[in-house]
Scaffold this active site. Sequence first.
Site, PDB file in Angstrom:
ATOM      1  N   SER A 179      83.470  50.156 -58.257  1.00  0.00           N
ATOM      2  CA  SER A 179      83.493  48.741 -57.915  1.00  0.00           C
ATOM      3  C   SER A 179      83.599  47.872 -59.182  1.00  0.00           C
ATOM      4  O   SER A 179      84.619  47.919 -59.871  1.00  0.00           O
ATOM      5  CB  SER A 179      82.261  48.392 -57.069  1.00  0.00           C
ATOM      6  N   ASP A 183      87.052  52.826 -56.107  1.00  0.00           N
ATOM      7  CA  ASP A 183      87.068  51.649 -55.223  1.00  0.00           C
ATOM      8  C   ASP A 183      86.858  50.355 -56.019  1.00  0.00           C
ATOM      9  O   ASP A 183      85.928  49.578 -55.769  1.00  0.00           O
ATOM     10  CB  ASP A 183      86.008  51.791 -54.125  1.00  0.00           C
ATOM     11  N   HIS A 241      82.963  51.366 -48.783  1.00  0.00           N
ATOM     12  CA  HIS A 241      82.725  51.089 -50.201  1.00  0.00           C
ATOM     13  C   HIS A 241      81.527  51.871 -50.750  1.00  0.00           C
ATOM     14  O   HIS A 241      81.544  52.355 -51.873  1.00  0.00           O
ATOM     15  CB  HIS A 241      82.518  49.589 -50.389  1.00  0.00           C
TER      16      HIS A 241
END
Length: 383
Positions: free
Chosen positions: A233, A256, A311
């Site tokens: 992330s 991600d 996620h």
Amino acid sequence: MGSSQSLGVPSGTGPFKVGCTDVMADHTRQGSFFRLYYPTEAEQLKPVSWIPQYQYFVGLADYLDKSKMWFPPLLSLAFGHYSVPVGWNASFRAVEKYPVIIFSHGLGAFRTVYSSICLEMASQGFLVAAVEHRDESAACTYYFKPQMEEHSADAHSDLEEVWLPVRKLNAGEEEFPLRNNQLSQRVEECGRVLNILSEINSGTSIKNTLESLHLSDLKGCIDLQKVAVMGHSFGGSTSILALAKDKRFRCAVALDTWMLPLAEDIYSEVIGPIFCINSDKFQTKESLAKQERLKSKNNDLKIITIADSVHQSQTDFTLLTGDLLSRAFETRGRIDPLKGLEITNRAAMAFLQRHLDLQKDFDKWNALVEGNDTHLVSEPRHS
């Protein structure tokens, strides 16, 4: 691999048992703080708590905008009993040189939230340094400052903990300037951890504020020619920028990735190999287009998407939440959590073998890097 029967952080599947220690080099806010995972030859392993201190539950409550009165005890009840199957401060296996992964956490996370990935990589023969960022993107973190009073008699008698909370967006505040600023600090922190590992490798004595194994045991065993940066992330964008800014990183594995913090001018600067391993739900068409643009100078850009993942599928939370919690916080997709993490790890290792010139057998998972697997889809389905 079938469905995950019991909740917990699994042991590594590689040939090595894994040791683990915390390093705080320089106790101030400007210093470095990271968790180090490494191969050990210790027979008796001493697991360590997954959440190191209660204060992290308070930090998570703060990050999630929940009551700091009642939510931390609930989190403690849900997650406080979990441990990581490592040898805490176990002796280092000083037999060979190990490639290095610097791991960067996501927004609202901290150094232990990716234990399953870091532990697996260490079991396969990597040294993994999971940075705890001090740019106010961690749910919380801490450093030490000198105490005024001189009546305490313990080992840190002259130091007291100072906790640094997560920085929230103010009402009406633009997100990009804040995140881009944090991103620069994060990249600097990743580089600083690599500096410390370089010093340890050369035999320089490092003062660790925390009790740990003898870092001097690692002298000569860190392969500084084979260094990758990896993150999830916000840590994904951190790894991409670190690759552009610090030539010691040979490739980046971006899990991600949150693309927002990256400035426009960076796309033309990235020339190293990047591997984007995406979930099925987080990426937008716009963010995927940005990932594709990383290819401008870079033929070694690979992008895969794990079907039915979310996620949080690349964090430990996916393994540690039952049905109720996973529904409340969307920590699980429809893919079996262990399977999702196995694909992430194997694909990453195959990519790292390719770009760090490793003499391993990770190339047996090359099909994953190319996107060929029943658990991979051509692009996220945003469902």
